[in-house]
Design an enzyme around this catalytic site. Structure first.
Site, PDB file in Angstrom:
ATOM      1  N   CYS A  67       0.738  -0.997  -0.003  1.00 31.66           N
ATOM      2  CA  CYS A  67      -0.037  -0.104  -0.002  1.00 31.66           C
ATOM      3  C   CYS A  67       0.901   1.119   0.150  1.00 31.66           C
ATOM      4  O   CYS A  67       1.890   1.190   0.869  1.00 31.66           O
ATOM      5  CB  CYS A  67      -0.886  -0.164   1.183  1.00 31.66           C
ATOM      6  SG  CYS A  67      -1.835   1.500   1.299  1.00 31.66           S
ATOM      7  N   HIS A 118      -8.933  -3.328  -2.427  1.00 29.55           N
ATOM      8  CA  HIS A 118      -8.064  -2.339  -1.602  1.00 29.55           C
ATOM      9  C   HIS A 118      -8.369  -1.012  -1.834  1.00 29.55           C
ATOM     10  O   HIS A 118      -8.540  -0.341  -0.776  1.00 29.55           O
ATOM     11  CB  HIS A 118      -6.620  -2.554  -2.306  1.00 29.55           C
ATOM     12  CG  HIS A 118      -5.314  -2.021  -1.491  1.00 29.55           C
ATOM     13  ND1 HIS A 118      -4.620  -2.555  -0.888  1.00 29.55           N
ATOM     14  CD2 HIS A 118      -5.344  -0.628  -1.424  1.00 29.55           C
ATOM     15  CE1 HIS A 118      -3.859  -1.599  -0.266  1.00 29.55           C
ATOM     16  NE2 HIS A 118      -4.095  -0.534  -0.773  1.00 29.55           N
ATOM     17  N   GLU A 119      -8.925  -0.656  -2.855  1.00 29.61           N
ATOM     18  CA  GLU A 119      -9.031   0.989  -2.941  1.00 29.61           C
ATOM     19  C   GLU A 119     -10.315   1.448  -2.473  1.00 29.61           C
ATOM     20  O   GLU A 119     -10.502   2.180  -1.896  1.00 29.61           O
ATOM     21  CB  GLU A 119      -8.961   1.378  -4.376  1.00 29.61           C
ATOM     22  CG  GLU A 119      -7.339   1.150  -5.202  1.00 29.61           C
ATOM     23  CD  GLU A 119      -6.537   1.793  -4.436  1.00 29.61           C
ATOM     24  OE1 GLU A 119      -6.575   2.919  -3.865  1.00 29.61           O
ATOM     25  OE2 GLU A 119      -5.306   1.324  -4.502  1.00 29.61           O
ATOM     26  N   HIS A 142     -10.056   1.463   1.218  1.00 30.14           N
ATOM     27  CA  HIS A 142      -9.288   2.916   1.613  1.00 30.14           C
ATOM     28  C   HIS A 142     -10.698   3.902   1.764  1.00 30.14           C
ATOM     29  O   HIS A 142     -10.746   4.502   2.648  1.00 30.14           O
ATOM     30  CB  HIS A 142      -8.667   3.534   0.454  1.00 30.14           C
ATOM     31  CG  HIS A 142      -7.152   3.116   0.691  1.00 30.14           C
ATOM     32  ND1 HIS A 142      -6.416   3.330   1.860  1.00 30.14           N
ATOM     33  CD2 HIS A 142      -6.264   2.555  -0.126  1.00 30.14           C
ATOM     34  CE1 HIS A 142      -5.338   2.976   1.508  1.00 30.14           C
ATOM     35  NE2 HIS A 142      -5.099   2.303   0.509  1.00 30.14           N
TER      36      HIS A 142
END
Length: 197
Positions: free
Chosen positions: A106, A148-149, A152
């Site tokens: 990351c 993952h994004e 976030h």
């Protein structure tokens, strides 16, 4: 448009769910959004990332940019932006992730990577840079990036998904770097590349 600092784990903006990008009744997007998107692309490219969420550069808005292959060994990449993404995935495995195949890093945890359990397939729906509906789906690395994004944007880092010894290793790494506190960032292109590109 410029390369801007990327926030490091511990900054409150990374641990707070983002707000949807406002969309006008006519489907219009904010006038300053193209400049933010260009800055995000430039910063992601300078950091050699496969994705970057707006909150990683301090904007609490629900959008991310990406430049990611479907598979780690493929040269062809998909590149774009997703505004106000909604994520759908296959089942996330409950077993320990494979250190060889499930390694994840990351830009907000620079230079570190840990095996992370993720669904093998994912799809996001949202809007593109012009406000048109967009749907992306994939497996392998692309599915990992979508999860993952979007994580976030929901206020989570991949470190929050770690289990067992991998979670303990990550906590030690964060502590040893002095991270986990507000106000830390790094600027891609300045100093040594934490990922060795």
């Amino acid at each position: 448009m410029a390369v801007v600092p990327i926030r490091i784990v511990g900054d409150p903006v990374l641990h707070t769910p983002t707000s949807p990008v406002p969309v006008g009744a006519d489907g219009s997007l904010p006038a300053d959004l193209p400049e933010l998107i260009a800055t995000m692309y430039e910063t992601m490219d300078a950091a050699h990332g496969v994705g970057l969420a707006a909150n990683q550069i301090g904007y609490g808005l629900r959008l991310f940019v990406y430049d990611c292959a479907d598979d780690r060994r493929k040269a062809a990449h998909r590149r774009g932006v997703v505004i106000n993404p909604v994520l759908e995935t296959s089942e996330i495995p409950e077993n320990m992730p494979d250190p060889d195949n499930d390694d994840e890093g990351c830009l907000s945890v620079p230079g570190e990577s840990f095996p992370t359990g993720r669904a093998t397939w994912a799809r996001v729906t949202g809007l593109d840079a012009e406000g048109n509906p967009v749907e992306l789906e994939g497996s392998g690395l692309f599915a990992r990036m979508l999860q993952h994004e979007t994580g976030h944007l929901d206020g989570y880092l991949y470190l929050d998904c770690l289990i067992g010894r991998h979670a303990r290793s990550a906590k030690r790494a964060v502590k040893s770097h002095g991270w986990g506190v507000p106000g830390l960032s790094w600027l891609p292109g300045e100093g040594p590349d934490p990922f060795g590109h």
